[in-house]
Motif scaffolding. Structure first.
Motif, short mmCIF file in Angstrom:
data_model
loop_
_atom_site.label_atom_id
_atom_site.label_comp_id
_atom_site.label_asym_id
_atom_site.label_seq_id
_atom_site.Cartn_x
_atom_site.Cartn_y
_atom_site.Cartn_z
N TYR A 180 27.41 59.41 55.21
CA TYR A 180 27.74 58.93 53.98
C TYR A 180 27.43 57.38 54.28
CZ TYR A 180 31.52 58.22 57.50
OH TYR A 180 32.23 57.97 58.52
N LEU A 181 27.55 56.78 53.18
CA LEU A 181 27.13 55.07 53.37
C LEU A 181 28.36 54.56 53.56
CD1 LEU A 181 24.72 54.32 50.26
CD2 LEU A 181 24.03 54.94 52.59
N GLY A 182 28.22 53.56 54.94
CA GLY A 182 29.41 52.97 55.56
C GLY A 182 29.55 51.81 54.41
N VAL A 241 10.56 54.40 68.84
CA VAL A 241 11.51 54.20 67.53
C VAL A 241 11.41 55.56 66.70
CG1 VAL A 241 12.19 53.06 65.60
CG2 VAL A 241 11.20 51.86 67.63
N LEU A 242 12.36 56.18 66.65
CA LEU A 242 12.55 57.47 65.70
C LEU A 242 13.07 57.19 64.32
CD1 LEU A 242 13.74 60.18 68.42
CD2 LEU A 242 11.26 59.70 67.66
N ILE A 243 12.20 57.71 63.26
CA ILE A 243 12.79 57.71 61.85
C ILE A 243 13.40 58.95 61.66
CG2 ILE A 243 12.01 56.87 59.51
CD1 ILE A 243 11.04 54.75 61.52
N VAL A 244 14.63 58.59 61.28
CA VAL A 244 15.31 59.88 61.15
C VAL A 244 16.04 60.24 59.81
CG1 VAL A 244 17.34 61.09 61.83
CG2 VAL A 244 15.99 60.11 63.56
N GLY A 245 15.42 61.15 59.14
CA GLY A 245 15.79 61.25 57.58
C GLY A 245 17.23 61.97 57.44
N THR A 246 17.94 61.32 56.53
CA THR A 246 19.29 62.13 56.14
C THR A 246 19.49 61.66 54.65
OG1 THR A 246 21.68 62.33 56.87
CG2 THR A 246 20.97 60.11 56.39
N ASN A 247 20.45 62.46 54.08
CA ASN A 247 21.16 62.27 52.89
C ASN A 247 22.56 61.96 52.77
OD1 ASN A 247 22.40 64.34 50.23
ND2 ASN A 247 20.85 62.58 49.97
N ALA A 248 22.60 60.53 52.74
CA ALA A 248 23.90 60.08 53.21
C ALA A 248 25.23 60.27 51.98
CB ALA A 248 23.81 58.62 53.40
N GLU A 249 25.16 61.53 51.46
CA GLU A 249 26.09 61.75 50.30
C GLU A 249 27.02 62.94 50.72
OE1 GLU A 249 26.22 60.21 47.90
OE2 GLU A 249 24.35 59.01 47.73
N GLN A 252 25.13 50.92 55.04
CA GLN A 252 24.12 51.66 56.04
C GLN A 252 24.74 53.11 56.15
OE1 GLN A 252 21.12 50.71 57.21
NE2 GLN A 252 21.69 49.09 55.97
N PRO A 253 23.59 54.22 56.43
CA PRO A 253 24.08 55.63 56.80
C PRO A 253 25.32 55.51 57.99
CG PRO A 253 21.93 55.71 56.27
CD PRO A 253 22.33 54.26 56.39
N ASP A 254 26.27 56.37 57.85
CA ASP A 254 27.21 56.40 58.87
C ASP A 254 27.63 58.16 58.74
OD1 ASP A 254 28.89 56.14 61.05
OD2 ASP A 254 30.25 54.62 59.80
N GLY A 255 28.61 58.24 59.76
CA GLY A 255 29.22 59.92 59.83
C GLY A 255 28.71 60.68 61.14
#
Ligand code: GLN
Length: 251
Positions: A46-48, A32-40, A52-55
């Motif tokens: 972005y947040l769906g 399992v990989l924990i992947v950081g992002t900035n959903a902005e 949850q983060p989507d894009g």
């Protein structure tokens, strides 16, 4: 004396082996990989509707995870914290992150997956058209981004930082800054929301350099080569282009 030296050498090599094998495993070995992002940062993240983060980036890293047989868990955080969090809070970061020298001292980047450039967002009736016109102006940017570094190089610019690029755009419309510098595709999304009030000017007009996005990985990890291979496969089998069409649209 010789004996003592040999003993010390043996002890040191034992310790090295222990540290090498025991304490730190490569993220390439994780399921399992924990992947950081900035959903902005639409359309990349972005947040769906489900919160949850989507894009594009999220879909891309999930497709890469599938190729690698690994589950992807997204972790939404501030853009400015991502690089330092790799190896502690997160395993990787995908965040429309531009490859740059300073970051490359701390992380290893995958191959580039997208070309970008900074754009300048202005009020519709602004006369700013060249880099000289930006001198001495108040410029809104997102903290820790290449947009911020670009603005800081403009003579006498008063750079105002925000955690979210969209807040800089709001301040532009409120008259608190005179320009915003942000990546091309997000600039187009933000301007698309308020087409009567603001406009986005391509960075080439201001002689800004081309930038390239890549996935940030821990230094020295075998995951880099695996991600690069998966990227290549996704390009060859048409998945990559399908994701571009779905999330970013025609250029
Ligand atoms: N591409 C820019 C950078 O890497 C902005 C990225 C972002 O805000 N998500 O600094």
């Amino acid at each position: 004396m010789k004996k003592v030296l040999t003993l010390i050498l043996a002890a040191v090599s034992c310790m090295t082996m222990f540290v090498g094998c025991g304490s730190k495993s490569d993220v390439a070995d994780k399921d399992v990989l924990i992947v950081g992002t900035n959903a902005e940062f639409p359309p990349f993240e972005y947040l769906g509707d489900d919160g949850q983060p989507d894009g594009f980036d999220v879909a891309l890293i999930k497709a890469i995870g599938e190729k690698l047989g690994k589950e992807i868990q997204m972790e939404n955080m501030e853009f400015n914290s991502l690089v330092a969090a790799i190896g502690t809070k997160i395993d990787l970061a995908i965040a429309a992150m531009t490859v740059d020298e300073e970051r490359a001292k701390k992380v290893d980047f995958s191959d580039n997956y997208y070309e970008a450039i900074q754009y300048v967002i202005l009020l519709k009736d602004s006369n700013i058209a060249t880099i000289a016109d930006l001198e001495g102006k108040s410029i809104g940017v997102q903290l820790g981004t290449t947009g911020m570094y670009t603005a800081e190089e403009i003579k006498d610019a008063k750079v105002q930082t925000y955690n979210k690029a969209v807040d800089a755009v709001n301040d532009l419309m409120n008259g608190r800054v005179e320009a915003v510098i942000v990546d091309k595709n997000p600039a187009e999304v933000f301007v698309g929301k308020y087409p009567d009030d603001v406009k986005a000017i391509p960075g080439a007009q201001f002689e800004f350099p081309t930038e390239y996005y890549a996935i940030a990985c821990p230094k020295g990890s075998a995951i880099v080569a695996e991600i690069n291979k998966a990227l290549e496969e996704l390009k060859a089998d048409g998945t990559f282009d399908a994701l571009v069409a779905e999330y970013i649209g025609a250029e």
